[in-house]
Design a protein around this motif. Structure first.
Motif, mmCIF file in Angstrom:
data_model
loop_
_atom_site.group_PDB
_atom_site.id
_atom_site.type_symbol
_atom_site.label_atom_id
_atom_site.label_comp_id
_atom_site.label_asym_id
_atom_site.label_seq_id
_atom_site.Cartn_x
_atom_site.Cartn_y
_atom_site.Cartn_z
ATOM 1 N N VAL A 44 -6.413 -2.827 7.580
ATOM 2 C CA VAL A 44 -6.318 -1.501 6.675
ATOM 3 C C VAL A 44 -5.351 -1.390 5.720
ATOM 4 N N GLY A 45 -5.721 -0.816 4.685
ATOM 5 C CA GLY A 45 -4.756 -0.824 3.565
ATOM 6 C C GLY A 45 -4.688 0.725 3.122
ATOM 7 N N ILE A 46 -3.400 1.210 2.896
ATOM 8 C CA ILE A 46 -3.270 2.517 2.035
ATOM 9 C C ILE A 46 -2.193 2.640 1.316
ATOM 10 N N ASP A 47 -2.384 3.253 0.146
ATOM 11 C CA ASP A 47 -1.559 3.683 -0.744
ATOM 12 C C ASP A 47 -1.421 5.059 -1.339
ATOM 13 N N VAL A 48 -0.289 5.642 -1.536
ATOM 14 C CA VAL A 48 -0.126 7.015 -1.974
ATOM 15 C C VAL A 48 0.521 6.948 -3.336
ATOM 16 N N ALA A 89 -7.872 6.147 -8.832
ATOM 17 C CA ALA A 89 -8.281 4.781 -9.164
ATOM 18 C C ALA A 89 -7.421 3.582 -8.743
ATOM 19 N N TRP A 90 -6.091 4.037 -8.923
ATOM 20 C CA TRP A 90 -4.836 3.038 -8.794
ATOM 21 C C TRP A 90 -4.634 2.861 -7.016
ATOM 22 N N THR A 91 -4.777 4.095 -6.153
ATOM 23 C CA THR A 91 -4.514 3.946 -4.937
ATOM 24 C C THR A 91 -5.602 3.252 -4.377
#
Length: 175
Positions: A89-93, A133-135
């Motif tokens: 999994v990958g996550i970004d905030v 878009a970045w996250t």
């Protein structure tokens, strides 16, 4: 430890915490919250759950039934974690903010198509769309176990989902 479940479905759990100001403390608090959340989610004793983290490689969640994918992301005032029972999994905030050199950033890291889409959108919507878009890009990169690099014309193959967060944050999950 107080955590909020943001998503629980198909072997994926996403939690969030309000972290302490120190990055080191935020990391420790999020890892503890992951252990507690995973133990509750999988009906385990917390001592049976551990986080394995080696610099330069994606973290992993060790469970009695095996290894789960794990991803972390931090921004001022919010830390998120994603657990994937069936794989990575990958996550970004990211906090939505106006970035002066947004076009160069988008072109160099998100690709020419995204840069053009951002250039064409209304200026008041651009900071949020850039953050989205970045996250999405960061989450996909984390999913693939890669390091952030300039745009090379390809995007990791994965499913992406925007997560519902209160302003000023946006976040993406890759699974």
């Amino acid at each position: 430890m107080d955590f909020t479940v943001l998503l629980s479905r198909d072997g994926v759990l996403v939690i969030g915490i309000v972290p302490p100001p120190s990055r080191m403390e935020a990391r420790a608090h999020l890892r503890q919250a992951v252990r507690e959340a995973a133990a509750q989610w999988q009906h385990l004793d917390i001592e049976a759950v551990s986080v394995e983290s080696t610099p330069g490689t994606p973290p992993r969640l060790l469970l009695p039934a095996g290894v789960a994918g794990l991803s972390f992301s931090h921004d001022a005032g919010l830390s998120l974690a994603a657990i994937g029972l069936h794989g990575p999994v990958g996550i970004d905030v990211m906090r939505v903010q106006d970035i002066a050199d947004w076009f160069i950033l988008a072109r160099d890291y998100l690709g020419p198509q995204v840069a053009q889409e951002l250039a064409a959108c209304p200026a008041d919507q651009r900071p949020r769309r850039l953050a989205q878009a970045w996250t999405a890009r960061e989450a996909a990169i984390k999913y693939s176990g890669l390091q952030l690099a300039e745009w090379n014309g390809s995007a990791p193959a994965c499913c992406l989902q925007a997560l519902p967060l209160p302003a000023p944050y946006v976040a993406s999950l890759a699974f």
